[in-house]
Structures are given as C-alpha cells and as structure tokens.
Design a protein around this motif. Sequence first.
Motif, mmCIF file in Angstrom:
data_model
loop_
_atom_site.group_PDB
_atom_site.id
_atom_site.type_symbol
_atom_site.label_atom_id
_atom_site.label_comp_id
_atom_site.label_asym_id
_atom_site.label_seq_id
_atom_site.Cartn_x
_atom_site.Cartn_y
_atom_site.Cartn_z
ATOM 1 N N SER A 103 0.848 -1.201 0.000
ATOM 2 C CA SER A 103 0.000 0.000 0.000
ATOM 3 C C SER A 103 0.879 1.245 0.000
ATOM 4 O O SER A 103 1.879 1.325 0.717
ATOM 5 C CB SER A 103 -0.901 0.002 1.230
ATOM 6 N N ASP A 123 -6.436 2.586 5.418
ATOM 7 C CA ASP A 123 -6.520 1.974 4.081
ATOM 8 C C ASP A 123 -7.972 1.587 3.771
ATOM 9 O O ASP A 123 -8.419 1.666 2.627
ATOM 10 C CB ASP A 123 -5.597 0.748 4.015
ATOM 11 N N ARG A 128 -9.666 3.421 -4.252
ATOM 12 C CA ARG A 128 -8.613 3.326 -5.267
ATOM 13 C C ARG A 128 -9.174 3.763 -6.612
ATOM 14 O O ARG A 128 -10.192 3.246 -7.052
ATOM 15 C CB ARG A 128 -8.080 1.892 -5.359
ATOM 16 N N GLU A 130 -8.251 4.714 -10.750
ATOM 17 C CA GLU A 130 -7.278 4.709 -11.845
ATOM 18 C C GLU A 130 -7.581 5.890 -12.766
ATOM 19 O O GLU A 130 -8.733 6.111 -13.126
ATOM 20 C CB GLU A 130 -7.378 3.397 -12.619
ATOM 21 N N TYR A 148 -5.133 12.838 -1.628
ATOM 22 C CA TYR A 148 -4.742 11.707 -2.469
ATOM 23 C C TYR A 148 -3.325 11.250 -2.123
ATOM 24 O O TYR A 148 -2.468 12.058 -1.757
ATOM 25 C CB TYR A 148 -4.750 12.108 -3.951
ATOM 26 N N GLU A 151 -0.288 5.953 -5.790
ATOM 27 C CA GLU A 151 0.139 4.550 -5.636
ATOM 28 C C GLU A 151 1.031 4.125 -6.794
ATOM 29 O O GLU A 151 1.982 3.373 -6.611
ATOM 30 C CB GLU A 151 -1.077 3.637 -5.533
ATOM 31 N N MET A 201 -2.503 5.279 -10.519
ATOM 32 C CA MET A 201 -3.404 4.734 -9.518
ATOM 33 C C MET A 201 -3.307 5.605 -8.267
ATOM 34 O O MET A 201 -2.207 5.847 -7.760
ATOM 35 C CB MET A 201 -3.011 3.293 -9.190
ATOM 36 N N LEU A 203 -4.874 6.648 -4.288
ATOM 37 C CA LEU A 203 -5.722 6.401 -3.128
ATOM 38 C C LEU A 203 -6.393 7.724 -2.802
ATOM 39 O O LEU A 203 -5.711 8.714 -2.560
ATOM 40 C CB LEU A 203 -4.892 5.958 -1.921
#
Length: 242
Positions: A103, A123, A128, A130, A148, A151, A201, A203
């Motif tokens: 992560s 988490d 998540r 894309e 944000y 990742e 990607m 978070l």
Amino acid sequence: MKRVRICSVSDVPAGGMKGYDTDLGVRVLVVNSGECFHAYQGLCPHQDVCLDEGYFDGSTLTCHQHLWQWDVATGEPMGAAEAPLERYDIEERDGEIYVLQTSALKACELFKGVADATLARLDAIAVREEHDSLATVYDMGDPADDLYILESGRVEFVIGREDRTSLAGFMLRKGEMFGWAALLEEQPRRIARAVCMEKSMLLRFSGKAMLDALAAEPAAGFLVMRQLSALITKQLWSQGGQ
Ligand code: FES
C-alpha cells in the motif's frame, strides 16, 4: 501485499532489459545486471519514452531520447538526469519474476511512524482510482474535499490563475500525498491543477473521514498533523501549491 507476475527469468538475459505493460496499470522495466534483477518504472520520468528502447551497459541505464542516466542498482539519477526512477520490490520464485505491491500508505511520509493497525484502518476508508494519462484529478477552484496518495504513475501540478498558469516544477512519485488542503480548515478550494502524466493509480481519502479517523486515535493524529505541517512547509519552499 499484492504479488504481480511480470515475466520469466529467462525472458531477460544477463546485461539486458525489457519493458512490460502490467496488471499494476503501469509499464515496468525489468533489468538483468548479470548478478540480479531490478524493476523500475518503464517510462522515462522526463518525457514518457519507453526506457527499454534505451541503452544499458550492465550498470548504467541511459534513455535514448535525451540521454538521462540512472544507476541501475539504485535508480538514482546520474549526470544530467533530474529525477530518480521509481523502484519496485521484486521476488523471484520458480523461475518467474513478480513485483510486490505494498500500500502506498506505507511509503507515505505523512504516515511515517504510524502503527500498522492504524494504517490498515486508514486503508479501509481509501478509494482506489485509476486515471488515464493527462486526466485532471482536480482543477483550480474545485472543492478541496479529498486528499490523495499516489500509488503508481506520476502527477504534475499547474499553478496560477486562469490565463496565467505555469508548472509548479515538481512531480510526485509513489507514496507522495497531494490535495492536503482537504485536511485544513478555511481552505475550501483548490489553488492548483493536478494532472496525471501517465496512467496513475491513486488512493483517494475524504478529508473529513481522514480527520475523523485521526481524531479517534489522538496519538497517531498528532503525529500525522506534525508531519503534515512539515510537508506543507517543504512544498511551499519548492513553490508548489495545493
Ligand atoms: S525522454 Fe528520456 S531523457 Fe528525455
């Protein structure tokens, strides 16, 4: 931790390198130094050129486009290169090479020293997302509701006002956080545009949910807020804006 197969050991001979489009959503470069394998971002951090089209002499990797160079053992820039390569942890098992994906929270400076159990709770509130290359994550004037963590991929910032904008002069890499205004009071609007410079990607955390989670664990919350103030100071010094 996610394990993603990239290729077979035999696919990349000693002294060679190959690029792969992967299930991680990013291109990965696998390099065989003759002693061991390394995995790095597959696109040049300068202008998204495939690095496997460059040159590798067994220790130094050179992008063929403008000749930026990196130490293959570390990914650190050499000579005129202005940015390191993002490095991936790998595992060789039964003749196959896997990238190990942890992560991005773990790699994020903001959460350094925070217990694993707390990171796992954070988490769980992350979404998540894309984003394609050149996608705008947020624009100037948008509500600053979310923060944000990157990742994978790259994000760049544009600052200024309407017709007078300029690049903020830095790009983010894995584990780096942006959109921190979502954790601040009286900062309701974005003052920068965040754009993905390759498929990325992210978070995404609701700022309110993050603050609620940190308020429930005051020791962790205090640590994160101290580290946030240090990060803001660092980014302001580098002329960035969120
Ligand atoms: S695109 Fe690689 S050095 Fe410029």
